[in-house]
Motif scaffolding. Sequence first.
Motif, PDB file in Angstrom:
ATOM      1  N   GLN A  86       0.846  -1.187   0.000  1.00 40.19           N
ATOM      2  CA  GLN A  86       0.000   0.000   0.000  1.00 40.19           C
ATOM      3  C   GLN A  86       0.887   1.244   0.000  1.00 40.19           C
ATOM      4  OE1 GLN A  86      -1.638   1.144   4.053  1.00 40.19           O
ATOM      5  NE2 GLN A  86      -1.168  -1.009   4.458  1.00 40.19           N
ATOM      6  N   TYR A 182       5.994   2.927  -0.499  1.00 43.32           N
ATOM      7  CA  TYR A 182       5.302   1.692  -0.119  1.00 43.32           C
ATOM      8  C   TYR A 182       5.505   1.494   1.382  1.00 43.32           C
ATOM      9  CZ  TYR A 182       5.324   0.772  -5.126  1.00 43.32           C
ATOM     10  OH  TYR A 182       5.125   0.880  -6.488  1.00 43.32           O
ATOM     11  N   THR A 195      -0.670   5.813   7.745  1.00 44.24           N
ATOM     12  CA  THR A 195      -1.449   4.909   6.894  1.00 44.24           C
ATOM     13  C   THR A 195      -2.646   5.682   6.357  1.00 44.24           C
ATOM     14  OG1 THR A 195      -0.833   3.094   8.344  1.00 44.24           O
ATOM     15  CG2 THR A 195      -2.644   2.692   6.842  1.00 44.24           C
ATOM     16  N   SER A 198      -8.039   2.890   3.332  1.00 46.15           N
ATOM     17  CA  SER A 198      -7.880   1.848   2.305  1.00 46.15           C
ATOM     18  C   SER A 198      -8.592   2.200   0.996  1.00 46.15           C
ATOM     19  CB  SER A 198      -8.355   0.498   2.815  1.00 46.15           C
ATOM     20  OG  SER A 198      -9.650   0.616   3.305  1.00 46.15           O
ATOM     21  N   ASN A 201      -5.537   4.127  -0.595  1.00 45.13           N
ATOM     22  CA  ASN A 201      -4.113   3.718  -0.546  1.00 45.13           C
ATOM     23  C   ASN A 201      -3.752   2.572  -1.493  1.00 45.13           C
ATOM     24  OD1 ASN A 201      -5.001   1.378   0.679  1.00 45.13           O
ATOM     25  ND2 ASN A 201      -4.181   1.843   2.702  1.00 45.13           N
ATOM     26  N   SER A 203      -4.630  -0.541  -1.645  1.00 43.57           N
ATOM     27  CA  SER A 203      -4.270  -1.817  -1.014  1.00 43.57           C
ATOM     28  C   SER A 203      -5.330  -2.899  -1.166  1.00 43.57           C
ATOM     29  CB  SER A 203      -4.028  -1.602   0.488  1.00 43.57           C
ATOM     30  OG  SER A 203      -5.257  -1.300   1.130  1.00 43.57           O
ATOM     31  N   ASN A 204      -6.601  -2.489  -1.370  1.00 36.32           N
ATOM     32  CA  ASN A 204      -7.672  -3.474  -1.203  1.00 36.32           C
ATOM     33  C   ASN A 204      -8.415  -3.779  -2.513  1.00 36.32           C
ATOM     34  OD1 ASN A 204      -9.875  -5.016  -0.394  1.00 36.32           O
ATOM     35  ND2 ASN A 204      -9.964  -4.015   1.600  1.00 36.32           N
ATOM     36  N   PRO A 233      -5.317  -2.153  -7.364  1.00 30.10           N
ATOM     37  CA  PRO A 233      -4.646  -2.581  -6.125  1.00 30.10           C
ATOM     38  C   PRO A 233      -3.178  -2.904  -6.421  1.00 30.10           C
ATOM     39  CG  PRO A 233      -6.730  -3.727  -6.405  1.00 30.10           C
ATOM     40  CD  PRO A 233      -6.474  -2.994  -7.693  1.00 30.10           C
TER      41      PRO A 233
ATOM     42  N   ASP B  52      -9.266  -6.568   5.098  1.00 31.05           N
ATOM     43  CA  ASP B  52      -8.132  -6.013   4.359  1.00 31.05           C
ATOM     44  C   ASP B  52      -7.244  -7.131   3.820  1.00 31.05           C
ATOM     45  OD1 ASP B  52      -5.510  -6.165   6.266  1.00 31.05           O
ATOM     46  OD2 ASP B  52      -7.340  -5.948   7.431  1.00 31.05           O
TER      47      ASP B  52
END
Lengths: 274, 129
Positions: A86, A182, A195, A198, A201, A203-204, A233, B52
């Motif tokens: 992420q 990263y 962070t 999500s 970022n 990531s998901n 992602p 997640d």
Amino acid sequence: MLRSKQALRIIHAGALEQVVEKCAEHFSKQNSGLKIEMKAVGSREGAQRLLSGEKYDIIALADQALFAELLVPELVENYFVFAADQIVIGYDRSSKGSKEITQRNWMDMLLQPHVSFARSDHHLDPCGYRTLMVWQLAEVFYHKSGLYSTLATACLPYSTYPKSLDVASALFKGNVDYAFLYSSQAKQLGLPYITLPSKINLSNPAYADFYDQAAVSVESTIPGKDVIIHGKPIEFAIGIAKSTNYPELAKSFIDLLTGVDGNLILEECGFIPC
Amino acid sequence: MNEENLSKFESPISIERSIQAELLLLLGQRPSHGYELIQRLNEADYQSGEADAATVYRNLRRMDKDGLIKSHWEMGESGPGRRLYELTPLGEESLKVWAQYLAQQKSKLESFLQAYFQFEKSLSVTKER
């Protein structure tokens, strides 16, 4: 088998430097006398080097989509997703405003006078275009019209940092206050980081459709003609060059990276093994 | 065997553990790779909160190691190769135990709510007097 003076050549994303070095160390123990040459680059640059005729046996890139866009089927037949990550905002204890920055106020902190922040070159490095995507998504997510262009204007010149490893290094040396990296890179350097949600970022996979609305124009292999890359992602992938003289050895290296030992190395280096 | 296993589930379920049950169910429905599982998990009605990538992949590796699922690399037809996961007989058994445990919990919760509604009713009757 490799003859003396020959080597297994690996070109890899700068962000994978520690992973590849540790795997190579492990692999050398299993194959005594083996020489491994490693070259860390921005992943777009890496793919372009292959296209321009440079010879490598193994290619490990920070964006799996680069294989389909530039390398398959001419230069690489198959490639495998092996890690996820992420985008985060890395900083140092001495960074200006480091005690106040949070997941909620990061853009206000970065845009303060005398605060510097950096990203890598989006033409050469996936972390660079992913950072721009994060800014676009942040504009939608936080309902802050104009945020993307404000951040793009305030950021240090991207051309200073060809790859995310260069940005991470500048942050580590204290040359910048904040850097878009990263999370694995911040973890490897022992740096604190913010962070991001999500939804922005990258990531998901559950937000793949949302990420897709972000789009960045980057230089293509044809001079003067750019290509548009959409948000996805974050996934790292590895493949074997069709031109390799050592397919078995290259396969064994990939088996190591994608096996139990490789997963442990990836985790140690802050990645999510897939 | 089931009675013995059920007794292990008496403590409250953590999110980490409930994700394992959900992943077992999704893999029972059809073999999938991690990317697809994360998407399916987040679309499922029974998922509370966001699943997640780190949590899902960590649990997949753990369940693979425990023999509840197995995996192999599958080449994509037009995309990348990915690790494909599928349920093992042990995983199927574990999923059955999870379902029995959840049914037991559901029955307990229904009894609790029934008792609560009766109590609520008795309170309103007392107030009316």
